[in-house]
Design an enzyme around this catalytic site. Structure first.
Site, PDB file in Angstrom:
ATOM      1  N   HIS A 183       0.560  -5.956   5.059  1.00  0.00           N
ATOM      2  CA  HIS A 183      -0.079  -6.499   6.641  1.00  0.00           C
ATOM      3  C   HIS A 183       0.430  -8.144   6.304  1.00  0.00           C
ATOM      4  O   HIS A 183       1.135  -8.578   6.660  1.00  0.00           O
ATOM      5  CB  HIS A 183      -0.989  -6.762   7.087  1.00  0.00           C
ATOM      6  CG  HIS A 183      -1.775  -5.677   7.578  1.00  0.00           C
ATOM      7  ND1 HIS A 183      -0.666  -4.848   8.651  1.00  0.00           N
ATOM      8  CD2 HIS A 183      -2.613  -5.188   7.366  1.00  0.00           C
ATOM      9  CE1 HIS A 183      -1.411  -3.844   9.377  1.00  0.00           C
ATOM     10  NE2 HIS A 183      -2.342  -3.463   8.394  1.00  0.00           N
ATOM     11  N   HIS A 197      -3.110  -2.181   0.544  1.00  0.00           N
ATOM     12  CA  HIS A 197      -2.852  -2.474   2.224  1.00  0.00           C
ATOM     13  C   HIS A 197      -2.221  -3.463   3.128  1.00  0.00           C
ATOM     14  O   HIS A 197      -1.564  -3.391   3.883  1.00  0.00           O
ATOM     15  CB  HIS A 197      -3.669  -0.706   3.074  1.00  0.00           C
ATOM     16  CG  HIS A 197      -3.999  -0.644   4.366  1.00  0.00           C
ATOM     17  ND1 HIS A 197      -3.411   0.509   5.041  1.00  0.00           N
ATOM     18  CD2 HIS A 197      -4.081  -1.692   5.448  1.00  0.00           C
ATOM     19  CE1 HIS A 197      -3.121   0.300   6.197  1.00  0.00           C
ATOM     20  NE2 HIS A 197      -3.947  -1.043   6.315  1.00  0.00           N
ATOM     21  N   GLU A 198      -3.855  -4.073   2.319  1.00  0.00           N
ATOM     22  CA  GLU A 198      -4.012  -5.229   3.295  1.00  0.00           C
ATOM     23  C   GLU A 198      -2.632  -6.966   3.025  1.00  0.00           C
ATOM     24  O   GLU A 198      -2.171  -6.456   3.704  1.00  0.00           O
ATOM     25  CB  GLU A 198      -5.582  -5.970   3.697  1.00  0.00           C
ATOM     26  CG  GLU A 198      -6.615  -4.852   3.367  1.00  0.00           C
ATOM     27  CD  GLU A 198      -6.801  -4.556   5.036  1.00  0.00           C
ATOM     28  OE1 GLU A 198      -5.573  -5.173   5.928  1.00  0.00           O
ATOM     29  OE2 GLU A 198      -6.723  -3.171   5.328  1.00  0.00           O
ATOM     30  N   CYS A 232      -5.142   2.622  10.028  1.00  0.00           N
ATOM     31  CA  CYS A 232      -5.131   1.528   9.932  1.00  0.00           C
ATOM     32  C   CYS A 232      -5.454   0.606  11.709  1.00  0.00           C
ATOM     33  O   CYS A 232      -5.534   1.625  12.247  1.00  0.00           O
ATOM     34  CB  CYS A 232      -3.431   0.970   9.811  1.00  0.00           C
ATOM     35  SG  CYS A 232      -2.871  -0.913  10.158  1.00  0.00           S
TER      36      CYS A 232
END
Length: 176
Positions: free
Chosen positions: A147, A143-144, A101
């Site tokens: 966030h 993954h995004e 990341c």
């Protein structure tokens, strides 16, 4: 050329906040943010970047898979802005693979993710998109998406033994 947006690092409180819904996609600041994120992901050898990583707490990220020094085997795709994204279904199959990341530099972790996901999002032109993602691109999306929920990949690593330095990852996994 536009200026590279500074990427915030783990410890910045914005990374732990739940991002807010984008109300007006055509608003100039949102369109500029999309452009800024596309430039940032390209210049940092990322394959995705979320708005919270540049301290903009909006439900918006870019998926931009392509081979690079950090991900030499990534599939090629055009950078895609995904606004107010959602996972609407997922496979039962979960696969562990290495992730890094831009906001957690110099560390990689083995992260379990769904193999296949069905998603929907609004594109930068305001059109609702639905698609199925698999493998590496599904991993980028998840993954995004994390966030936007105030999570980083370290929160998903199951065991500290599944962490490795970027230097060791390059030697052991990539072979550089």
């Amino acid at each position: 050329m536009n200026e590279l947006a500074p990427i915030i690092k783990l410890g910045n409180l914005v990374l732990r906040q739940k991002a807010i819904w984008v109300e007006n996609i055509q608003e100039e600041k949102i369109q500029n943010l999309i452009d800024e994120l596309i430039i940032s992901v390209a210049q940092t050898n990322g394959v995705g970047i979320a708005a919270p990583q540049v301290a903009a707490s909006y439900r918006l990220f870019i998926v931009a898979s392509r081979p690079n020094i950090r991900y030499p085997h990534a599939p090629e795709m055009q950078p895609t802005a995904m606004i107010n994204p959602q996972i609407i279904a997922h496979s039962s199959e979960i696969v562990k693979d290495w992730e890094g990341c831009l906001s957690v530099p110099r560390i990689r972790g083995l992260v379990p993710r769904y193999q296949t996901i069905e998603i929907e999002y609004t594109d930068r032109n305001g059109n609702l998109q639905k698609q199925e993602l698999t493998d590496f691109v599904a991993r980028i999306f998840q993954h995004e998406y994390d966030h936007l929920e105030g999570l980083v990949f370290l929160d998903r690593v199951e065991n500290n033994n599944d962490l490795i330095s970027e230097e060791e990852y390059q030697k052991l996994v990539i072979g550089n």
